[in-house]
Design a protein around this motif. Structure first.
Motif, PDB file in Angstrom:
ATOM      1  N   VAL A 189       1.011  -1.348 -11.564  1.00 33.91           N
ATOM      2  CA  VAL A 189      -0.238  -1.979 -10.855  1.00 33.91           C
ATOM      3  C   VAL A 189      -1.046  -0.713 -10.644  1.00 33.91           C
ATOM      4  O   VAL A 189      -0.809   0.510 -10.379  1.00 33.91           O
ATOM      5  N   VAL A 190      -2.571  -0.889 -10.954  1.00 34.81           N
ATOM      6  CA  VAL A 190      -3.207   0.436 -10.751  1.00 34.81           C
ATOM      7  C   VAL A 190      -4.732  -0.005 -10.035  1.00 34.81           C
ATOM      8  O   VAL A 190      -5.094  -1.103 -10.186  1.00 34.81           O
TER       9      VAL A 190
ATOM     10  N   PHE B 194      -4.816   5.205  -8.699  1.00 37.95           N
ATOM     11  CA  PHE B 194      -3.429   5.118  -8.072  1.00 37.95           C
ATOM     12  C   PHE B 194      -2.724   4.237  -8.684  1.00 37.95           C
ATOM     13  O   PHE B 194      -3.329   2.882  -9.111  1.00 37.95           O
ATOM     14  N   TRP B 195      -1.473   4.253  -8.617  1.00 36.23           N
ATOM     15  CA  TRP B 195      -0.569   3.115  -9.460  1.00 36.23           C
ATOM     16  C   TRP B 195       0.590   3.156  -8.522  1.00 36.23           C
ATOM     17  O   TRP B 195       1.211   3.677  -7.863  1.00 36.23           O
ATOM     18  N   ARG B 196       1.294   2.081  -8.685  1.00 34.87           N
ATOM     19  CA  ARG B 196       2.695   1.453  -8.172  1.00 34.87           C
ATOM     20  C   ARG B 196       3.313   0.624  -9.305  1.00 34.87           C
ATOM     21  O   ARG B 196       2.923  -0.117 -10.007  1.00 34.87           O
ATOM     22  N   PRO B 197       4.835   0.627  -9.094  1.00 35.61           N
ATOM     23  CA  PRO B 197       5.573  -0.267  -9.968  1.00 35.61           C
ATOM     24  C   PRO B 197       5.296  -1.897  -9.213  1.00 35.61           C
ATOM     25  O   PRO B 197       5.129  -1.949  -8.207  1.00 35.61           O
ATOM     26  N   LEU B 198       5.442  -2.844 -10.194  1.00 38.54           N
ATOM     27  CA  LEU B 198       5.605  -4.240  -9.874  1.00 38.54           C
ATOM     28  C   LEU B 198       6.817  -4.299  -8.878  1.00 38.54           C
ATOM     29  O   LEU B 198       7.745  -3.675  -8.924  1.00 38.54           O
ATOM     30  N   ALA B 199       6.638  -5.263  -7.981  1.00 45.70           N
ATOM     31  CA  ALA B 199       7.781  -5.810  -7.160  1.00 45.70           C
ATOM     32  C   ALA B 199       8.806  -6.069  -7.722  1.00 45.70           C
ATOM     33  O   ALA B 199       9.040  -6.710  -8.762  1.00 45.70           O
TER      34      ALA B 199
ATOM     35  N   ALA C 165       0.896  -1.335  -0.120  1.00 50.65           N
ATOM     36  CA  ALA C 165      -0.148  -0.118  -0.125  1.00 50.65           C
ATOM     37  C   ALA C 165       0.772   1.253  -0.161  1.00 50.65           C
ATOM     38  O   ALA C 165       0.571   2.198  -0.585  1.00 50.65           O
ATOM     39  N   SER C 166       1.946   1.273   0.847  1.00 52.25           N
ATOM     40  CA  SER C 166       2.824   2.330   0.687  1.00 52.25           C
ATOM     41  C   SER C 166       3.510   2.686  -0.485  1.00 52.25           C
ATOM     42  O   SER C 166       4.043   3.840  -0.600  1.00 52.25           O
ATOM     43  N   LEU C 167       3.522   2.083  -1.568  1.00 53.48           N
ATOM     44  CA  LEU C 167       4.138   2.339  -2.862  1.00 53.48           C
ATOM     45  C   LEU C 167       3.263   2.753  -3.858  1.00 53.48           C
ATOM     46  O   LEU C 167       3.492   3.578  -4.982  1.00 53.48           O
TER      47      LEU C 167
END
Length: 238
Positions: free
Chosen positions: A222-223, A231-236, A173-175
């Protein structure tokens, strides 16, 4: 597991757990909504006749038209329409929420006639995000994000019993970052996809929005949505 209370049934022979709507929820949907529709069909014409005497009445013509439904056959017709509308809402609510079948090796998610199957080894996290059940893959991308029928306690108990990595919240969540069109943190292609997804959500096309989110995942991101925001973040590891 207690099938009635948890909305699921454990098959000891096959080592599977099936999770759907609890019986109390099904009763509320399949009986409560149609009965509510019948009652509304009975009282709406009377309310319309009462409201038609107001000097400041919006949609006066329509309300006065409904208020003239005072013959027994007209009342019966409106009540029948309310019953049909209640049944339609109930079946739509059931169809639009996911049901699950779990084993120690596989998880099957079914919604609206579509089924997704994943091996236990390919699931890195399972959690609830509001009313949605989310399964993450080994790359931290979303395998499934669906409205769920079973209660939260039933979901947590079933996934834990079969050895799945249940989490109390999104471990990544923090990403997440709020999507701002044109931000240099994202490639132009991802910006275009997120803009298209926003338009799909605005026109109430959830399947198009899911397909676009899957395409975004293929580009390494990821969206998810929160109200009108994305909201978006990169994959691990990306």
């Amino acid at each position: 597991m207690a099938g009635k209370e948890l909305g699921g049934a454990r098959d000891a022979r096959g080592g599977t757990t099936e999770l759907g709507h609890p019986r109390s929820d099904l009763l509320l949907l399949l009986v409560g909504l149609p009965v509510l529709g019948l009652l509304l069909g009975l009282v709406v014409p009377r309310l319309a006749r009462w409201a038609s005497g107001s000097p400041v009445l919006p949609w006066r013509d329509g309300i006065e038209f409904i208020g003239r439904f005072d013959a027994p056959w007209q009342t019966a017709l409106v009540m029948a329409a309310g019953l049909v509308a209640g049944l339609a809402l109930a079946f739509t609510a059931i169809a639009e929420t996911a049901t699950l079948k779990l084993s120690d090796a596989l998880v099957h998610v079914e919604r609206d006639g579509r089924t997704w199957s994943f091996e236990r080894a390919d699931v890195s996290a399972v959690f609830l995000d509001g009313k949605q059940l989310v399964l993450l893959g080994a790359d931290s991308g979303e395998l499934v994000r669906e409205e769920h029928g079973p209660r939260a306690a039933a979901l947590a108990g079933a996934f834990r019993a079969h050895g799945y990595p249940w989490r109390d919240a999104d471990p990544h969540a923090s990403l997440f970052h709020r999507w701002i069109p044109g931000t240099p943190d994202l490639p132009a292609e991802v910006h275009a996809l997120l803009a298209a997804r926003k338009a799909a959500l605005k026109r109430k096309a959830p399947q198009d929005a899911r397909d676009l989110a899957e395409t975004v995942r293929g580009l390494g991101f990821v969206v998810r949505g929160e109200g009108a925001q994305q909201f978006w973040r990169p994959l691990a590891g990306v």
